[in-house]
Structure formats: C-alpha cells, structure tokens
Write a protein that holds these residues in place. Structure first.
Motif, PDB file in Angstrom:
ATOM      1  N   LEU A  57      -5.257  14.795  -2.005  1.00 41.82           N
ATOM      2  CA  LEU A  57      -6.662  15.166  -1.892  1.00 41.82           C
ATOM      3  C   LEU A  57      -7.292  14.410  -0.736  1.00 41.82           C
ATOM      4  CD1 LEU A  57      -7.755  14.718  -5.642  1.00 41.82           C
ATOM      5  CD2 LEU A  57      -6.864  16.784  -4.581  1.00 41.82           C
ATOM      6  N   TYR A  85     -11.203  13.102   0.357  1.00 41.68           N
ATOM      7  CA  TYR A  85     -12.572  12.919  -0.086  1.00 41.68           C
ATOM      8  C   TYR A  85     -13.397  12.395   1.089  1.00 41.68           C
ATOM      9  CZ  TYR A  85     -11.520  13.408  -5.073  1.00 41.68           C
ATOM     10  OH  TYR A  85     -11.169  13.892  -6.308  1.00 41.68           O
ATOM     11  N   PHE A 143     -11.350   9.411   2.679  1.00 44.89           N
ATOM     12  CA  PHE A 143     -10.239   8.844   1.926  1.00 44.89           C
ATOM     13  C   PHE A 143      -9.201   9.922   1.656  1.00 44.89           C
ATOM     14  CE2 PHE A 143     -12.010   4.764   0.856  1.00 44.89           C
ATOM     15  CZ  PHE A 143     -13.378   4.964   0.767  1.00 44.89           C
ATOM     16  N   GLN A 181      -2.754  12.405 -12.856  1.00 46.55           N
ATOM     17  CA  GLN A 181      -4.148  12.109 -12.650  1.00 46.55           C
ATOM     18  C   GLN A 181      -4.359  10.729 -12.060  1.00 46.55           C
ATOM     19  OE1 GLN A 181      -6.707  14.288 -13.352  1.00 46.55           O
ATOM     20  NE2 GLN A 181      -5.101  15.786 -13.624  1.00 46.55           N
ATOM     21  N   ASN A 182      -3.310   9.955 -11.988  1.00 45.18           N
ATOM     22  CA  ASN A 182      -3.417   8.610 -11.431  1.00 45.18           C
ATOM     23  C   ASN A 182      -3.310   8.708  -9.916  1.00 45.18           C
ATOM     24  OD1 ASN A 182      -3.107   6.020 -10.569  1.00 45.18           O
ATOM     25  ND2 ASN A 182      -1.618   5.425 -12.107  1.00 45.18           N
ATOM     26  N   PHE A 183      -4.459   8.875  -9.279  1.00 41.74           N
ATOM     27  CA  PHE A 183      -4.465   9.018  -7.829  1.00 41.74           C
ATOM     28  C   PHE A 183      -4.505   7.652  -7.160  1.00 41.74           C
ATOM     29  CE2 PHE A 183      -4.638  13.426  -6.753  1.00 41.74           C
ATOM     30  CZ  PHE A 183      -5.062  14.049  -7.916  1.00 41.74           C
ATOM     31  N   PHE A 207      -5.491   5.856  -3.753  1.00 45.41           N
ATOM     32  CA  PHE A 207      -6.347   6.105  -2.601  1.00 45.41           C
ATOM     33  C   PHE A 207      -5.941   5.235  -1.418  1.00 45.41           C
ATOM     34  CE2 PHE A 207     -10.079   8.738  -3.723  1.00 45.41           C
ATOM     35  CZ  PHE A 207      -9.801   8.964  -5.051  1.00 45.41           C
ATOM     36  N   GLY A 208      -6.089   5.788  -0.232  1.00 46.86           N
ATOM     37  CA  GLY A 208      -5.971   4.992   0.973  1.00 46.86           C
ATOM     38  C   GLY A 208      -7.236   4.192   1.200  1.00 46.86           C
ATOM     39  N   PRO A 209      -7.223   3.289   2.176  1.00 46.43           N
ATOM     40  CA  PRO A 209      -8.385   2.425   2.418  1.00 46.43           C
ATOM     41  C   PRO A 209      -9.544   3.123   3.120  1.00 46.43           C
ATOM     42  CG  PRO A 209      -6.657   1.941   3.983  1.00 46.43           C
ATOM     43  CD  PRO A 209      -6.090   2.945   3.020  1.00 46.43           C
ATOM     44  N   GLN A 215       0.833  -1.192   0.000  1.00 51.77           N
ATOM     45  CA  GLN A 215       0.000   0.000   0.000  1.00 51.77           C
ATOM     46  C   GLN A 215       0.865   1.237   0.000  1.00 51.77           C
ATOM     47  OE1 GLN A 215      -2.705  -0.117   3.329  1.00 51.77           O
ATOM     48  NE2 GLN A 215      -4.433  -0.434   1.986  1.00 51.77           N
ATOM     49  N   TYR A 262       0.939  15.767  -4.716  1.00 55.27           N
ATOM     50  CA  TYR A 262      -0.389  16.377  -4.687  1.00 55.27           C
ATOM     51  C   TYR A 262      -1.330  15.425  -3.969  1.00 55.27           C
ATOM     52  CZ  TYR A 262      -4.360  19.128  -6.261  1.00 55.27           C
ATOM     53  OH  TYR A 262      -5.474  19.917  -6.300  1.00 55.27           O
TER      54      TYR A 262
END
Lengths: 112, 118
Positions: free
Chosen positions: A34, A36, A89, A98-100, A102-104, A2, A32
């Motif tokens: 984010l 959510y 998240f 653009q390939n983000f 994400f965490g769980p 991860q 970068y």
C-alpha cells in the motif's frame, strides 16, 4: 532491521513534472503493498495498493509499479501538483495479512 | 459517513500516570489496528484487534501497554506508568476485514492522538 526501506527522506519536484517515490523491501513473503499520503497533524490517507500478482496498478495520476525480483516498488505521480506535497509511506504485508510494515516515509515537496 | 475517530487529539501526562487513547472504527469495519509514530520515524505496528479478540500483538511492548476492543464501544489503547519515551503520535486504523480483495485490506486511519509525557 528495516524490512521496508524508503531511502530518500525527501524529494523536490517542479509542478507538472513526474514524482517518483521508491520503496525497497527485504521480506520475500510480502505480497501486498500500500501507499499512504500523510499531511502534518493528520492520519495517513490511503492512496493506492498493489498485490504481488500484478506489476502495475493505476489510479488517475497515481501509478504503482512492482518489481518482485528486485523487491522494489515505486509510486509515480503525473503530473505533480502542489497539493501532493506530503509525506508518502509505503507499507507491506505477507499472506494478505493485516500486520503492515511501514517504511520511514519520503517527504515530497512540489514546487509551483 | 464518519471516518475513524480518535480522541483525545492531544494528551499530556506526567511520568507515572496512565494514558487512555480511544478509537472508534469506521462504520462497517470490525478490525482495528494501532500504530505508533515516533518523531522522524515511520509508523510502527503495535496491535491488531477484532471485537473482543486480540489477533496480533507482536508490536506491543511487553509491559505497561494493553489494548482492547470490547463488544460495545471504542477500542482502547492503555499505557500505564507512562515514561518520556512513550511520547509519540498514536494512530488507529480500521478495515473491513481480511482477504485478497483490496477493499478488505485497505486500512483507513484516524487523525491520531499526540501523547506528550512531561
């Protein structure tokens, strides 16, 4: 393996208090980030972002802090409200791409 | 100002059938992304498309999965010969583009399509 970790699967906070959600990453190329918020049966909703040239970004009750040396970021919600109860998240990308990744997610419960 | 639209919201398929998931990006957005969320897991990036082009498909399984974003119409995620392990929520997101400005990079998500394979 991860690349983005949110080690607390859940968090409970009393209404009016501060909620602190943590996120750690391993890829030093990430620049970068984010956050959510996601309610059940809905798509994630963008909350706040931060780029690696900053160490803090604030938007109303939401503040994101970035510690690049520790590869750690956190989201602070003050004051917490029952409507903030959701899964949060964090996501990261490299080269403003653009390939983000994400965490769980961390499930926040704000208790009235 | 409609957001990202996805349909159907729920899709049930039997093993071996095909699943087609559709995504219409927000007005003014020309970049589309597909993510998959398995139960109790976070979102996993699958593919990034611009009109008529696949930009990054590093998250797509090598077989049975394909995606397109034609010049006209919605983006389609196609899963052929579905298996039970394909059961998940599939989210589409869109953005204005790519760049250092945060407004370009923000991805706005649709409500998702929940695929159930029997």
């Amino acid at each position: 393996d991860q690349q983005v970790k949110q080690n607390s699967p859940s968090l409970s906070v009393q209404e009016g208090r501060i909620s602190i959600l943590n996120c750690d990453y391993t890829n030093s190329m990430f620049d970068y980030f984010l956050w959510y918020k996601k309610y059940p049966a809905e798509g994630p909703t963008f909350l706040i972002s931060i780029s690696s040239i900053k160490d803090k970004n604030e938007d109303g009750r939401f503040t994101v802090f970035l510690n690049k040396s520790a590869k750690h970021l956190s989201l602070h919600i003050v004051p917490s409200q029952p409507g903030d109860s959701a899964v949060y998240f964090c996501a990261a990308s490299a080269n403003y791409g653009q390939n983000f990744v994400f965490g769980p997610g961390t499930r926040l419960s704000v208790l009235p | 100002n409609a957001g990202v639209m996805q349909n159907p919201r729920h899709l049930v398929r039997r093993r071996g059938q095909e699943a087609r998931l559709r995504c219409s990006p927000m007005k003014g957005h020309s970049h589309v992304y597909w993510y998959r969320q398995l139960p109790e897991e976070g979102l996993k990036f699958m593919v990034y498309l611009q009109k008529e082009n696949i930009i990054d498909e590093s998250g797509m399984p090598k077989e049975r999965f394909s995606a397109e974003f034609p010049k006209e119409g919605p983006s389609i995620l196609r899963i052929q010969q579905v298996v039970r392990g394909d059961s998940a929520a599939y989210f589409c997101a869109s953005s204005r583009g790519q760049g250092p400005q945060s407004s370009y990079n923000e991805q706005f998500f649709g409500p998702g399509t929940r695929l159930t394979v029997l």
